[in-house]
Design a protein around this motif. Structure first.
Motif, PDB file in Angstrom:
ATOM      1  N   GLY A   1       0.839  -1.190   0.000  1.00  0.00           N
ATOM      2  CA  GLY A   1       0.000   0.000   0.000  1.00  0.00           C
ATOM      3  C   GLY A   1       0.874   1.240   0.000  1.00  0.00           C
ATOM      4  O   GLY A   1       2.053   1.174   0.363  1.00  0.00           O
ATOM      5  N   PHE A   2       0.288   2.363  -0.391  1.00  0.00           N
ATOM      6  CA  PHE A   2       1.069   3.576  -0.594  1.00  0.00           C
ATOM      7  C   PHE A   2       0.505   4.761   0.177  1.00  0.00           C
ATOM      8  O   PHE A   2      -0.708   4.916   0.305  1.00  0.00           O
ATOM      9  N   MET A   3       1.415   5.612   0.652  1.00  0.00           N
ATOM     10  CA  MET A   3       1.059   6.838   1.370  1.00  0.00           C
ATOM     11  C   MET A   3       0.302   7.805   0.460  1.00  0.00           C
ATOM     12  O   MET A   3      -0.688   8.384   0.853  1.00  0.00           O
ATOM     13  N   GLU A   4       0.846   8.009  -0.720  1.00  0.00           N
ATOM     14  CA  GLU A   4       0.248   8.970  -1.646  1.00  0.00           C
ATOM     15  C   GLU A   4       0.641   8.653  -3.084  1.00  0.00           C
ATOM     16  O   GLU A   4       1.534   7.869  -3.326  1.00  0.00           O
ATOM     17  N   PHE A   5      -0.054   9.251  -4.011  1.00  0.00           N
ATOM     18  CA  PHE A   5       0.183   9.175  -5.457  1.00  0.00           C
ATOM     19  C   PHE A   5      -0.191   7.840  -6.098  1.00  0.00           C
ATOM     20  O   PHE A   5      -0.475   7.803  -7.282  1.00  0.00           O
ATOM     21  N   ASN A   6      -0.098   6.729  -5.386  1.00  0.00           N
ATOM     22  CA  ASN A   6      -0.353   5.419  -5.984  1.00  0.00           C
ATOM     23  C   ASN A   6      -1.468   4.694  -5.259  1.00  0.00           C
ATOM     24  O   ASN A   6      -1.813   5.018  -4.134  1.00  0.00           O
ATOM     25  N   GLU A   7      -1.978   3.695  -5.932  1.00  0.00           N
ATOM     26  CA  GLU A   7      -2.980   2.816  -5.339  1.00  0.00           C
ATOM     27  C   GLU A   7      -2.461   1.399  -5.401  1.00  0.00           C
ATOM     28  O   GLU A   7      -1.668   1.077  -6.295  1.00  0.00           O
ATOM     29  N   PRO A   8      -2.867   0.569  -4.488  1.00  0.00           N
ATOM     30  CA  PRO A   8      -3.847   0.825  -3.449  1.00  0.00           C
ATOM     31  C   PRO A   8      -3.245   1.656  -2.311  1.00  0.00           C
ATOM     32  O   PRO A   8      -2.035   1.665  -2.114  1.00  0.00           O
ATOM     33  N   THR A   9      -4.113   2.350  -1.614  1.00  0.00           N
ATOM     34  CA  THR A   9      -3.676   3.109  -0.455  1.00  0.00           C
ATOM     35  C   THR A   9      -3.368   2.139   0.687  1.00  0.00           C
ATOM     36  O   THR A   9      -3.722   0.952   0.632  1.00  0.00           O
TER      37      THR A   9
END
Length: 133
Positions: free
Chosen positions: A41-49
């Motif tokens: 998962g990603f903090m920002e800009f990408n998915e999935p969160t």
């Protein structure tokens, strides 16, 4: 058979190769350690969160979840943002995640930090660069 969930967390970026680094690392972990269910998962800009990936464990039979940031050092994201997203207070390392009518332990790992393996990787990169001379 229950397994442990691993949520590998990346910062996220507008550059595709940054997302690829996290997803490919998660794939490598999953291949090497089939006893774990691995998500990223990603903090920002990408998915999935981070939240979306954490929620995806609701479809799995896990008995615990480890949230592991793929970050080198401590910072606001590590110390405040990620804990807040996963339901922990700053500085807290353990919590509970409600999962399919039961509660499972959730733990939050440290960033990589100074590590002999990281030093070895940097020397490998330095040697590869020096081979260009």
């Amino acid at each position: 058979m229950t397994k442990t969930g691993i949520l590998l967390v990346g910062h996220g970026s507008k550059k595709a190769y940054n997302k690829d680094l996290i997803t490919k690392t998660a794939e490598i972990i999953a291949q090497k350690h089939p006893e774990f269910i691995v998500r990223c998962g990603f903090m920002e800009f990408n998915e999935p969160t981070i939240r979306e990936s954490l929620d995806s464990f609701r479809q799995e039979d896990v008995d615990s979840i480890a949230v592991v940031p793929l970050f080198l050092a401590r910072g606001v994201h590590i110390d405040e943002d990620i804990p807040g997203i996963i339901g922990l207070a700053p500085g807290q390392k353990r919590g509970i995640f409600a999962l399919n009518g039961k509660e499972v332990p959730l733990v939050y790992a440290d960033p990589i930090g100074p590590n002999p393996l990281l030093a070895d990787l940097m020397m490998e990169n330095a040697r590869a660069a020096l081979d260009l001379i």
